[in-house]
Enzyme design. Sequence first.
Site, PDB file in Angstrom:
ATOM      1  N   GLY A  71       0.895  -1.289   0.206  1.00  0.00           N
ATOM      2  CA  GLY A  71      -0.018  -0.566   0.246  1.00  0.00           C
ATOM      3  C   GLY A  71       0.967   1.284   0.249  1.00  0.00           C
ATOM      4  N   ASN A 151      -7.554   4.473   9.037  1.00  0.00           N
ATOM      5  CA  ASN A 151      -7.008   3.300   9.587  1.00  0.00           C
ATOM      6  C   ASN A 151      -6.912   3.394  11.421  1.00  0.00           C
ATOM      7  OD1 ASN A 151      -4.715   5.420   7.984  1.00  0.00           O
ATOM      8  ND2 ASN A 151      -3.609   4.498   9.978  1.00  0.00           N
ATOM      9  N   SER A 199      -3.864  -2.846  -0.796  1.00  0.00           N
ATOM     10  CA  SER A 199      -2.901  -3.262   0.607  1.00  0.00           C
ATOM     11  C   SER A 199      -3.026  -5.673   0.630  1.00  0.00           C
ATOM     12  CB  SER A 199      -2.392  -3.065   1.104  1.00  0.00           C
ATOM     13  OG  SER A 199      -0.666  -3.439   2.118  1.00  0.00           O
ATOM     14  N   ALA A 200      -2.504  -5.745   0.285  1.00  0.00           N
ATOM     15  CA  ALA A 200      -3.046  -7.724   0.148  1.00  0.00           C
ATOM     16  C   ALA A 200      -3.047  -7.961   2.041  1.00  0.00           C
ATOM     17  CB  ALA A 200      -1.895  -8.480  -0.672  1.00  0.00           C
ATOM     18  N   HIS A 201      -1.953  -7.240   2.773  1.00  0.00           N
ATOM     19  CA  HIS A 201      -1.896  -7.825   4.178  1.00  0.00           C
ATOM     20  C   HIS A 201      -3.191  -7.958   4.938  1.00  0.00           C
ATOM     21  CE1 HIS A 201       0.382  -4.754   6.678  1.00  0.00           C
ATOM     22  NE2 HIS A 201       0.287  -4.509   5.681  1.00  0.00           N
ATOM     23  N   THR A 237      11.766  -8.528 -11.091  1.00  0.00           N
ATOM     24  CA  THR A 237      10.374  -9.625 -11.161  1.00  0.00           C
ATOM     25  C   THR A 237       8.845  -9.518 -10.285  1.00  0.00           C
ATOM     26  OG1 THR A 237      12.678 -10.341 -11.609  1.00  0.00           O
ATOM     27  CG2 THR A 237      11.096 -11.967 -11.318  1.00  0.00           C
ATOM     28  N   CYS A 325       4.076   6.587  21.938  1.00  0.00           N
ATOM     29  CA  CYS A 325       5.592   5.617  22.339  1.00  0.00           C
ATOM     30  C   CYS A 325       5.392   4.556  21.125  1.00  0.00           C
ATOM     31  CB  CYS A 325       6.083   5.212  23.533  1.00  0.00           C
ATOM     32  SG  CYS A 325       6.431   6.245  25.027  1.00  0.00           S
TER      33      CYS A 325
HETATM   34  C1  LIG Z   1      -1.522  -0.023   5.938  1.00  0.00           C
HETATM   35  C2  LIG Z   1      -1.575   0.945   5.289  1.00  0.00           C
HETATM   36  C3  LIG Z   1      -1.232   1.631   4.763  1.00  0.00           C
HETATM   37  C4  LIG Z   1       0.481   0.873   4.318  1.00  0.00           C
HETATM   38  O1  LIG Z   1       0.192  -0.949   3.496  1.00  0.00           O
HETATM   39  P1  LIG Z   1       1.789  -1.346   3.115  1.00  0.00           P
HETATM   40  O2  LIG Z   1       1.295  -2.679   2.024  1.00  0.00           O
HETATM   41  O3  LIG Z   1       1.754  -1.696   5.153  1.00  0.00           O
HETATM   42  O4  LIG Z   1       2.913  -0.352   2.840  1.00  0.00           O
HETATM   43  C5  LIG Z   1      -1.433   2.462   4.040  1.00  0.00           C
HETATM   44  N1  LIG Z   1      -2.880   3.164   4.260  1.00  0.00           N
HETATM   45  C6  LIG Z   1      -3.170   2.725   5.059  1.00  0.00           C
HETATM   46  C7  LIG Z   1      -4.897   3.172   5.305  1.00  0.00           C
HETATM   47  C8  LIG Z   1      -2.672   1.751   5.997  1.00  0.00           C
HETATM   48  O5  LIG Z   1      -4.135   1.319   6.581  1.00  0.00           O
END
Ligand SMILES: *Cc1c(COP(=O)(O)O)cnc(C)c1O
Length: 393
Positions: A71, A151, A199-201, A237, A325
């Site tokens: 992302g 987020n 973002s996949a995760h 790649t 922190c």
């Molecule tokens: C997690 C997140 C990202 C970053 O994505 P990554 O795949 O971890 O680099 C960007 N924007 C928002 C709103 C996110 O929650």
Amino acid sequence: MANIYFDYAATTPTHPDVLAKMLPYFTELYGNPSSIYKFAQGNKTVLDVAREQVATAIGADEKEILFTSGGTEADNWAILGVAESYKNKGNHIITSSIEHHAVLHTCEYLEKNGFEVTYLPVDSDGVVSIDALKNAIKDNTILITIMYANNEIGTIQPIKEIGIIAKEAGVLFHTDAVQAVGHVPIDVIDNHIDLLSISAHKLYGPKGPGALYIKKGVKLKAFIHGGGQERKRRGGTENVPGIVGFGAAIERATKFMETESARQLILRDYLIEQVLEKVPFAQLNGHPTNRLPNNANISFDFIEGESMLIMLDMQGFCASSGSACTSGSLDPSHVLLAIGLKHESAHGSLRLTLGESNTKEQIDQFVEALIKIVARLREMSPLYEDYKKNNEV
Ligand SMILES: *Cc1c(COP(=O)(O)O)cnc(C)c1O
């Protein structure tokens, strides 16, 4: 002691079904998609399948999906790409004050390099001001970049309204939809979105892969210079196992979204209701209803989010806070400050983000633990002492 995980906005586990689909591409099916023999050409085909899966999830065409490494990279590409490719048209960018750092820090970088950035304010629920947006658009505006859903506080922005304004002004519209895809329905055409980051995760896929949707007709220059991968615009790649997992995860998330999001929304509301009812001096942050179905962000007066996190962790609960922190800086979350929280309240906030593994029983356990933790921390809090003295509680 088992972990009870309430931090799905930070990351999600890769679902076992998704992992199973990825595994062969690490071992037997290791060909480079750019090689010409049949053995490797199959891997070119699976990239196309994944591209189609990602496109379908947001109502795009597969040609409009370009894979990235996550992302953050997609956000960087969208913003830096528009800045570079459209600089003859203007040098002004509009964003919001509550974006993820992947967007904010990219905008700040551009400000040091001759661009002008407007950071729109948000109201106390975290909604971007539409009037401020309309007023901010100038002849030299080339991009509006406003996140789909936040987020930290979960607030969902009026994306369609923003898309229409951008379209009428002839300005490109990018949205960081990393928290929204797979959680709420998204249609890039209906919302007039030109660029969108995924973002996949964050949707039960592997860490690493991501994508940028680039609407047909939007001209973005190459971002990573190298080979001819990703339509010659993102060399390197391809991460075949990761992209296969990304495709499988987004298809799966979309398939279960309606039922799973409805389930999580009920749990979320139960969590919020229980905490606000049973813990004194607590308040919900973010929009009360127009928020991600899995997000609860709550501030607790007189105590530090950091201390709550540590004590929760000792009992196996994983959560996040808007406190100092965790982010390695002294300032509390820029998002919580932007919605008007005082420094103390921002420091005393907890972000709980639910996911597929969570149950009502876990929430009950959590609330029970939290009541005691908050009470103990307040006993030790000089701020609470002062409050009691001044109010004769
Ligand atoms: C997690 C997140 C990202 C970053 O994505 P990554 O795949 O971890 O680099 C960007 N924007 C928002 C709103 C996110 O929650």
